[in-house]
Design an enzyme around this catalytic site. Structure first.
Site, PDB file in Angstrom:
ATOM      1  N   LYS A 116     -74.996  13.297  20.407  1.00 45.71           N
ATOM      2  CA  LYS A 116     -76.015  12.369  20.898  1.00 45.71           C
ATOM      3  C   LYS A 116     -77.190  12.208  19.943  1.00 45.71           C
ATOM      4  O   LYS A 116     -77.724  11.110  19.772  1.00 45.71           O
ATOM      5  CB  LYS A 116     -76.503  12.820  22.275  1.00 45.71           C
ATOM      6  CG  LYS A 116     -75.403  12.881  23.338  1.00 45.71           C
ATOM      7  CD  LYS A 116     -74.773  11.518  23.561  1.00 45.71           C
ATOM      8  CE  LYS A 116     -73.764  11.525  24.694  1.00 45.71           C
ATOM      9  NZ  LYS A 116     -72.535  12.249  24.402  1.00 45.71           N
ATOM     10  N   LYS A 158     -81.481  16.464  27.895  1.00 40.06           N
ATOM     11  CA  LYS A 158     -80.066  16.106  27.851  1.00 40.06           C
ATOM     12  C   LYS A 158     -79.323  16.948  26.824  1.00 40.06           C
ATOM     13  O   LYS A 158     -79.858  17.236  25.742  1.00 40.06           O
ATOM     14  CB  LYS A 158     -79.903  14.616  27.492  1.00 40.06           C
ATOM     15  CG  LYS A 158     -80.565  13.673  28.465  1.00 40.06           C
ATOM     16  CD  LYS A 158     -80.546  12.228  27.990  1.00 40.06           C
ATOM     17  CE  LYS A 158     -79.184  11.607  28.128  1.00 40.06           C
ATOM     18  NZ  LYS A 158     -79.216  10.153  27.810  1.00 40.06           N
ATOM     19  N   GLY A 165     -73.417  13.437  33.164  1.00 35.67           N
ATOM     20  CA  GLY A 165     -74.514  14.032  33.897  1.00 35.67           C
ATOM     21  C   GLY A 165     -74.649  15.536  33.750  1.00 35.67           C
ATOM     22  O   GLY A 165     -75.608  16.132  34.265  1.00 35.67           O
ATOM     23  N   LYS A 237     -70.373   6.592  37.695  1.00 38.45           N
ATOM     24  CA  LYS A 237     -70.376   5.200  38.154  1.00 38.45           C
ATOM     25  C   LYS A 237     -69.508   5.042  39.412  1.00 38.45           C
ATOM     26  O   LYS A 237     -68.446   5.644  39.524  1.00 38.45           O
ATOM     27  CB  LYS A 237     -69.867   4.289  37.033  1.00 38.45           C
ATOM     28  CG  LYS A 237     -70.728   4.349  35.788  1.00 38.45           C
ATOM     29  CD  LYS A 237     -70.039   3.720  34.593  1.00 38.45           C
ATOM     30  CE  LYS A 237     -70.839   3.936  33.322  1.00 38.45           C
ATOM     31  NZ  LYS A 237     -70.118   3.449  32.112  1.00 38.45           N
ATOM     32  N   GLU A 287     -76.025   5.874  24.797  1.00 36.36           N
ATOM     33  CA  GLU A 287     -74.893   6.452  24.084  1.00 36.36           C
ATOM     34  C   GLU A 287     -73.864   5.372  23.795  1.00 36.36           C
ATOM     35  O   GLU A 287     -73.951   4.258  24.308  1.00 36.36           O
ATOM     36  CB  GLU A 287     -74.234   7.567  24.914  1.00 36.36           C
ATOM     37  CG  GLU A 287     -73.627   7.092  26.226  1.00 36.36           C
ATOM     38  CD  GLU A 287     -73.014   8.232  27.023  1.00 36.36           C
ATOM     39  OE1 GLU A 287     -73.001   9.374  26.534  1.00 36.36           O
ATOM     40  OE2 GLU A 287     -72.523   7.967  28.146  1.00 36.36           O
ATOM     41  N   ARG A 291     -64.117   4.450  23.234  1.00 33.20           N
ATOM     42  CA  ARG A 291     -62.838   4.435  23.944  1.00 33.20           C
ATOM     43  C   ARG A 291     -62.818   3.274  24.922  1.00 33.20           C
ATOM     44  O   ARG A 291     -63.807   2.554  25.085  1.00 33.20           O
ATOM     45  CB  ARG A 291     -62.649   5.729  24.728  1.00 33.20           C
ATOM     46  CG  ARG A 291     -63.802   6.018  25.683  1.00 33.20           C
ATOM     47  CD  ARG A 291     -63.504   7.108  26.673  1.00 33.20           C
ATOM     48  NE  ARG A 291     -64.697   7.564  27.388  1.00 33.20           N
ATOM     49  CZ  ARG A 291     -65.251   6.935  28.427  1.00 33.20           C
ATOM     50  NH1 ARG A 291     -64.724   5.801  28.865  1.00 33.20           N
ATOM     51  NH2 ARG A 291     -66.332   7.436  29.011  1.00 33.20           N
ATOM     52  N   VAL A 294     -63.394   2.876  32.025  1.00 40.37           N
ATOM     53  CA  VAL A 294     -62.767   2.722  33.345  1.00 40.37           C
ATOM     54  C   VAL A 294     -62.968   1.300  33.859  1.00 40.37           C
ATOM     55  O   VAL A 294     -62.065   0.685  34.418  1.00 40.37           O
ATOM     56  CB  VAL A 294     -63.369   3.735  34.350  1.00 40.37           C
ATOM     57  CG1 VAL A 294     -62.803   3.527  35.749  1.00 40.37           C
ATOM     58  CG2 VAL A 294     -63.129   5.166  33.884  1.00 40.37           C
ATOM     59  N   ARG A 337     -64.770   1.592  42.498  1.00 43.46           N
ATOM     60  CA  ARG A 337     -63.914   2.742  42.233  1.00 43.46           C
ATOM     61  C   ARG A 337     -63.530   3.400  43.561  1.00 43.46           C
ATOM     62  O   ARG A 337     -64.403   3.832  44.323  1.00 43.46           O
ATOM     63  CB  ARG A 337     -64.625   3.757  41.340  1.00 43.46           C
ATOM     64  CG  ARG A 337     -64.992   3.214  39.973  1.00 43.46           C
ATOM     65  CD  ARG A 337     -65.383   4.342  39.034  1.00 43.46           C
ATOM     66  NE  ARG A 337     -65.943   3.825  37.793  1.00 43.46           N
ATOM     67  CZ  ARG A 337     -66.167   4.555  36.714  1.00 43.46           C
ATOM     68  NH1 ARG A 337     -65.880   5.845  36.722  1.00 43.46           N
ATOM     69  NH2 ARG A 337     -66.681   4.021  35.622  1.00 43.46           N
TER      70      ARG A 337
END
Length: 448
Positions: A116, A158, A165, A237, A287, A291, A294, A337
């Protein structure tokens, strides 16, 4: 183009990738643990290889077994999906060392964006705005106290190697700082094997806005608009929208342009997502996910672009077929979701699916690997499906989503369907008036 691809994943994303491969005429290899021998992705792939027992560390995270499966089946490429090894730079290197194509960014970019602090430094240099914060890892508590005073409370601690999280704590005032630091470091060490943390300004009412990009091997980069992922529980999420109710067209194109120019300078390759906090008309980098996301289907819905297909084409050396001017955003899309969990306490609920009915009709899509008679194993992520709805406007989309949620049946286990049925009837949600903290406050009231 490839003749055979191995999918190093499971569940709905493995099935999603198999479908894209079939439409491209590419043979597929499914890998699976012993717990997933009857999974739908195993049934629909052209070949399957068992790579270990149920624990992910011994199967879906077992790099030697996955490479061996490739060599046994003659697969030329590996698609990692999301989660598991998708953002593991060392895995991408090992894949390439064995003469196999990794369908994703370069190991260098995965490693850069996985750190990060390094990621923040890199995006600052190419013009992406960042949250005010420390320039590197925080040292002693005394040093941290000076930084926090300069940044201004509240501050967010963080993990440098974090995500989801974990290793993330808020200090609302100076007296909270020491405990927040020690707790974040402990969580970070446990989750990621690295206790380094950094600090940034904690925004009070932000929205989570992310920009989807595609970049090919000859320097072309396009953005596919933004997604609003502000409805979250514990930084996970729950509900996503494309585009964001908070942005107008000018803001959309402005941030899209910033992102594409930045990734051109970085020489990025493949699909990726730049995530921002958005507050008071300003964007702040959080961030980059190197990839497939979802929530990629809602972007596919408003653009008509198959993101998985483009990932495969890019990995095969093909240039992007579209220029930015060719990409048109049409209508509005929402994804819910659906997890095998209690809808309000989120207690996991694995078990046997006794009934299963998928909603239909115009603009309705359900990405899932479950079926009636399938037993959800207790070893993996609780996601069992994604309900995606698309319509001409946000209001139409919400009405279509309400209807589709009322049609969706997953019997035998608890799911989060009732939560989404409640959300789609909430005044703030209907008005698009919510931020990153809205759902947590809503659930706190529900569970009081």
């Amino acid at each position: 183009m490839f003749e055979k691809i191995l999918i190093a994943n499971r569940g709905e994303i493995a099935l999603r990738i198999i479908r894209a491969c079939k439409e491209l005429g590419i043979a597929t290899v499914a890998v699976h643990s012993t717990a997933d021998s009857d999974a739908m992705h195993v049934r629909l792939a052209d070949e399957s290889v068992c790579i270990g027992p149920p624990p992910a560390a011994q199967s879906y995270l077992n790099m030697p077994s996955i490479i061996a499966a490739c060599e046994i089946t003659g697969a030329e490429a590996i698609h990692p999906g999301y989660g598991f090894l998708a953002e593991n730079a060392r895995f991408a290197e090992i894949v390439e060392e064995h003469g196999i194509v990794f369908i994703g960014p370069t190991p260098e970019h995965i490693r850069l964006m996985g750190d990060k602090i390094a990621a923040i430094k890199a995006v600052k240099e190419v013009g992406i705005p960042t949250v005010p914060g420390s320039d590197g890892a925080v040292g002693s508590d005394a040093e941290a106290a000076k930084m926090a005073a300069n940044i201004g409370y509240p501050v967010l601690i963080k993990a440098t190697a974090g995500g989801g999280g974990r290793g993330m704590k808020v200090a609302a005032k100076p007296a909270d700082l020491s405990l927040a630091l020690s707790t974040a470091r402990t969580e970070a060490k446990s989750a990621f094997g690295n206790d380094e943390v950094y600090m940034e300004k904690y925004l009070q009412h932000p929205r989570h806005i992310e920009v989807q990009v595609l970049a090919d091997s000859v320097g072309n980069v396009v953005h596919l608009g933004e997604r609003d992922c502000s409805l979250q529980r514990r930084h996970q999420k729950v509900w996503e929208e494309a585009g964001s109710p908070a942005l107008n067209s000018a803001q959309r194109y402005e941030i899209g342009g910033v992102v594409t120019r930045a990734l051109e300078k970085l020489g990025y390759l493949g699909a990726g997502t730049i995530e921002f906090l958005y507050e008071d008309g300003r964007f702040y980098f959080i961030e980059m996910n190197t990839r497939l996301q979802v929530e990629h289907p809602i972007t596919e819905a408003i653009t008509g672009i198959d993101i998985v297909r483009e990932q495969i084409r890019i990995a095969g050396g093909a240039p992007l077929e579209l220029k930015q001017k060719d990409i048109v955003f049409s209508g509005h899309a929402i994804e819910c979701r659906i997890n095998a969990e209690n809808p309000f306490t989120f207690q996991p609920s694995p078990g046997l699916i006794t009934q299963f009915h998928v909603p239909g009709g115009l603009g309705v899509r359900f990405d899932s690997h479950i079926y009636s008679g399938y037993r959800i194993p207790p070893y993996y992520d609780s996601l069992v499906g994604k309900l995606i709805v698309h319509a001409k406007s946000r209001n139409e989309c919400l009405m279509r989503l309400r209807r589709a949620l009322d049609e969706l049946v997953v019997g035998g286990i608890e799911t989060t369907i009732p939560l989404h049925q409640a959300l789609v009837r909430e005044h703030d949600i209907l008005n698009g008036d919510y931020d990153n903290h809205w759902l947590e406050k809503y659930l706190a009231k529900k569970n009081a």
